[in-house]
Enzyme design. Structure first.
Site, PDB file in Angstrom:
ATOM      1  N   LYS A   4     -21.697  49.971  28.657  1.00  0.00           N
ATOM      2  CA  LYS A   4     -22.432  51.076  29.296  1.00  0.00           C
ATOM      3  C   LYS A   4     -23.931  50.848  29.303  1.00  0.00           C
ATOM      4  O   LYS A   4     -24.605  51.242  30.253  1.00  0.00           O
ATOM      5  CB  LYS A   4     -22.062  52.434  28.691  1.00  0.00           C
ATOM      6  CG  LYS A   4     -22.357  52.593  27.218  1.00  0.00           C
ATOM      7  CD  LYS A   4     -21.827  53.940  26.745  1.00  0.00           C
ATOM      8  CE  LYS A   4     -21.610  53.930  25.257  1.00  0.00           C
ATOM      9  NZ  LYS A   4     -22.756  53.481  24.456  1.00  0.00           N
ATOM     10  N   ARG A  77     -20.762  62.776  23.430  1.00  0.00           N
ATOM     11  CA  ARG A  77     -19.613  62.051  22.898  1.00  0.00           C
ATOM     12  C   ARG A  77     -18.587  63.009  22.290  1.00  0.00           C
ATOM     13  O   ARG A  77     -17.534  62.556  21.855  1.00  0.00           O
ATOM     14  CB  ARG A  77     -20.083  61.085  21.804  1.00  0.00           C
ATOM     15  CG  ARG A  77     -20.189  59.620  22.249  1.00  0.00           C
ATOM     16  CD  ARG A  77     -20.690  58.858  21.066  1.00  0.00           C
ATOM     17  NE  ARG A  77     -20.518  57.438  21.101  1.00  0.00           N
ATOM     18  CZ  ARG A  77     -21.443  56.574  21.513  1.00  0.00           C
ATOM     19  NH1 ARG A  77     -22.570  56.997  22.019  1.00  0.00           N
ATOM     20  NH2 ARG A  77     -21.227  55.280  21.417  1.00  0.00           N
ATOM     21  N   ARG A 116     -22.668  39.968  20.611  1.00  0.00           N
ATOM     22  CA  ARG A 116     -23.844  40.750  21.019  1.00  0.00           C
ATOM     23  C   ARG A 116     -25.017  40.645  20.033  1.00  0.00           C
ATOM     24  O   ARG A 116     -24.847  40.771  18.823  1.00  0.00           O
ATOM     25  CB  ARG A 116     -23.435  42.218  21.178  1.00  0.00           C
ATOM     26  CG  ARG A 116     -24.603  43.146  21.439  1.00  0.00           C
ATOM     27  CD  ARG A 116     -24.171  44.440  22.043  1.00  0.00           C
ATOM     28  NE  ARG A 116     -23.302  45.250  21.194  1.00  0.00           N
ATOM     29  CZ  ARG A 116     -22.750  46.389  21.612  1.00  0.00           C
ATOM     30  NH1 ARG A 116     -22.964  46.820  22.831  1.00  0.00           N
ATOM     31  NH2 ARG A 116     -21.982  47.077  20.795  1.00  0.00           N
ATOM     32  N   ARG A 149     -26.335  44.262  15.528  1.00  0.00           N
ATOM     33  CA  ARG A 149     -26.154  45.669  15.190  1.00  0.00           C
ATOM     34  C   ARG A 149     -25.274  45.779  13.952  1.00  0.00           C
ATOM     35  O   ARG A 149     -24.308  45.038  13.806  1.00  0.00           O
ATOM     36  CB  ARG A 149     -25.468  46.402  16.351  1.00  0.00           C
ATOM     37  CG  ARG A 149     -26.404  46.732  17.473  1.00  0.00           C
ATOM     38  CD  ARG A 149     -25.688  47.302  18.664  1.00  0.00           C
ATOM     39  NE  ARG A 149     -24.738  48.363  18.361  1.00  0.00           N
ATOM     40  CZ  ARG A 149     -24.312  49.248  19.262  1.00  0.00           C
ATOM     41  NH1 ARG A 149     -24.782  49.206  20.501  1.00  0.00           N
ATOM     42  NH2 ARG A 149     -23.436  50.167  18.945  1.00  0.00           N
ATOM     43  N   ARG A 160     -14.756  52.906  14.973  1.00  0.00           N
ATOM     44  CA  ARG A 160     -15.405  53.440  16.177  1.00  0.00           C
ATOM     45  C   ARG A 160     -14.377  53.781  17.248  1.00  0.00           C
ATOM     46  O   ARG A 160     -14.487  54.800  17.940  1.00  0.00           O
ATOM     47  CB  ARG A 160     -16.412  52.424  16.735  1.00  0.00           C
ATOM     48  CG  ARG A 160     -17.705  52.390  15.957  1.00  0.00           C
ATOM     49  CD  ARG A 160     -18.470  51.115  16.180  1.00  0.00           C
ATOM     50  NE  ARG A 160     -19.065  50.987  17.485  1.00  0.00           N
ATOM     51  CZ  ARG A 160     -19.586  49.851  17.944  1.00  0.00           C
ATOM     52  NH1 ARG A 160     -19.573  48.767  17.198  1.00  0.00           N
ATOM     53  NH2 ARG A 160     -20.129  49.794  19.126  1.00  0.00           N
TER      54      ARG A 160
HETATM   55  P1  AMP Z   1     -24.040  53.230  21.263  1.00  0.00           P
HETATM   56  O1  AMP Z   1     -25.236  52.369  21.339  1.00  0.00           O
HETATM   57  O2  AMP Z   1     -23.986  54.267  22.375  1.00  0.00           O
HETATM   58  O3  AMP Z   1     -22.758  52.473  21.149  1.00  0.00           O
HETATM   59  O4  AMP Z   1     -24.181  54.073  19.902  1.00  0.00           O
HETATM   60  C1  AMP Z   1     -24.168  53.452  18.640  1.00  0.00           C
HETATM   61  C2  AMP Z   1     -23.780  54.429  17.550  1.00  0.00           C
HETATM   62  O5  AMP Z   1     -24.729  55.499  17.491  1.00  0.00           O
HETATM   63  C3  AMP Z   1     -22.425  55.121  17.775  1.00  0.00           C
HETATM   64  O6  AMP Z   1     -21.334  54.335  17.323  1.00  0.00           O
HETATM   65  C4  AMP Z   1     -22.626  56.372  16.935  1.00  0.00           C
HETATM   66  O7  AMP Z   1     -22.518  56.103  15.559  1.00  0.00           O
HETATM   67  C5  AMP Z   1     -24.082  56.728  17.210  1.00  0.00           C
HETATM   68  N1  AMP Z   1     -24.198  57.595  18.416  1.00  0.00           N
HETATM   69  C6  AMP Z   1     -24.745  57.280  19.621  1.00  0.00           C
HETATM   70  N2  AMP Z   1     -24.646  58.313  20.474  1.00  0.00           N
HETATM   71  C7  AMP Z   1     -24.021  59.301  19.802  1.00  0.00           C
HETATM   72  C8  AMP Z   1     -23.589  60.618  20.149  1.00  0.00           C
HETATM   73  N3  AMP Z   1     -23.791  61.112  21.371  1.00  0.00           N
HETATM   74  N4  AMP Z   1     -22.973  61.347  19.177  1.00  0.00           N
HETATM   75  C9  AMP Z   1     -22.766  60.877  17.947  1.00  0.00           C
HETATM   76  N5  AMP Z   1     -23.129  59.647  17.558  1.00  0.00           N
HETATM   77  C10 AMP Z   1     -23.746  58.859  18.472  1.00  0.00           C
END
Ligand code: AMP
Length: 213
Positions: A4, A77, A116, A149, A160
């Site tokens: 994404k 989310r 990544r 990460r 996840r």
């Molecule tokens: P992402 O980069 O979108 O994959 O986000 C990395 C991590 O940040 C996720 O696995 C969650 O732990 C946290 N995170 C990001 N966005 C959200 C959200 N909208 N709600 C809760 N946790 C989030």
């Protein structure tokens, strides 16, 4: 891990749309060592979600003064986040007009997160297989160090995925009912991106997306 972030940055490059990425906001807070960053680091590392309260506050703050078209990457989310977002937007007579669901096979996602590397200050993402940095381990633009990460490993990936199934997938029905959900299938971002671009142009028209016909 579905790509994404990659799709968002391609959309941003092509159209006049600004992107708000919840994951990037959290990672920047972690890098700066803020109070929210400390909480987020703990949750992200164990594959958990950061609380709805924190996420809603962080993201809606970014939306407050946005005049331009925008795209949210990684938010909402959970159903609670979706409801809060709808409420905040309604206050200024706005509403979501499209929700994009990326459907990518699990084994593809796992391989991708293993490959990544990220440049935290800018949010730039590299993939060792199909988008490697020019110099191993360094950001192409700034020359600064790339990092892994903390949640990009097989153990955290499993958790996840569980969180995604139980907390995020219910959103599909929530948005399908409003007829604003569209799902794209594919194994690579190159396969999916042209479908997204076509659909955005079809729905909104080039003019509304800030580009010439
Ligand atoms: P992402 O980069 O979108 O994959 O986000 C990395 C991590 O940040 C996720 O696995 C969650 O732990 C946290 N995170 C990001 N966005 C959200 C959200 N909208 N709600 C809760 N946790 C989030």
């Amino acid at each position: 891990g579905s790509g994404k972030g990659t799709q968002s940055s391609r959309i941003q490059k092509k159209f006049n749309i600004s992107v708000i990425s919840s994951g990037d906001i959290l990672r920047q807070n972690i890098a700066r060592g803020t109070k929210i960053g400390k909480i987020a680091a703990r949750e992200i590392e164990r594959g958990a979600y950061v609380s709805d309260e924190i996420m809603i506050e962080l993201v809606t703050k970014e939306l407050q003064n946005k005049q331009q078209n925008w795209l949210l990457d990684g938010f909402p989310r959970t159903i609670a986040q979706a409801i809060a977002l709808d409420d905040r937007l309604a206050m200024t007579d706005r509403a979501l007009n499209l929700v994009i669901n990326l459907h990518v096979p699990e084994e593809v996602i796992l391989q991708r997160i293993m490959d990544r590397w990220v440049h935290v200050p800018s949010g730039r993402v590299y993939n060792l297989s199909y988008n490697p940095p020019k110099i191993n381990g360094l950001d192409d633009i700034t020359g600064e160090k790339l990092t892994k990460r903390s949640d990009d490993n097989p153990e955290t990936f499993k958790i996840r995925l569980q969180k995604h199934r139980s907390l995020t997938e219910p959103l599909l029905e929530y948005y399908a009912k409003r007829n604003i959900l569209i799902t794209f299938h594919g194994r690579t971002s190159d396969e999916i991106y042209p479908q997204i671009e076509r659909e955005l142009l079809r729905r909104f028209g080039a003019g509304n997306l800030g580009i010439d016909d």
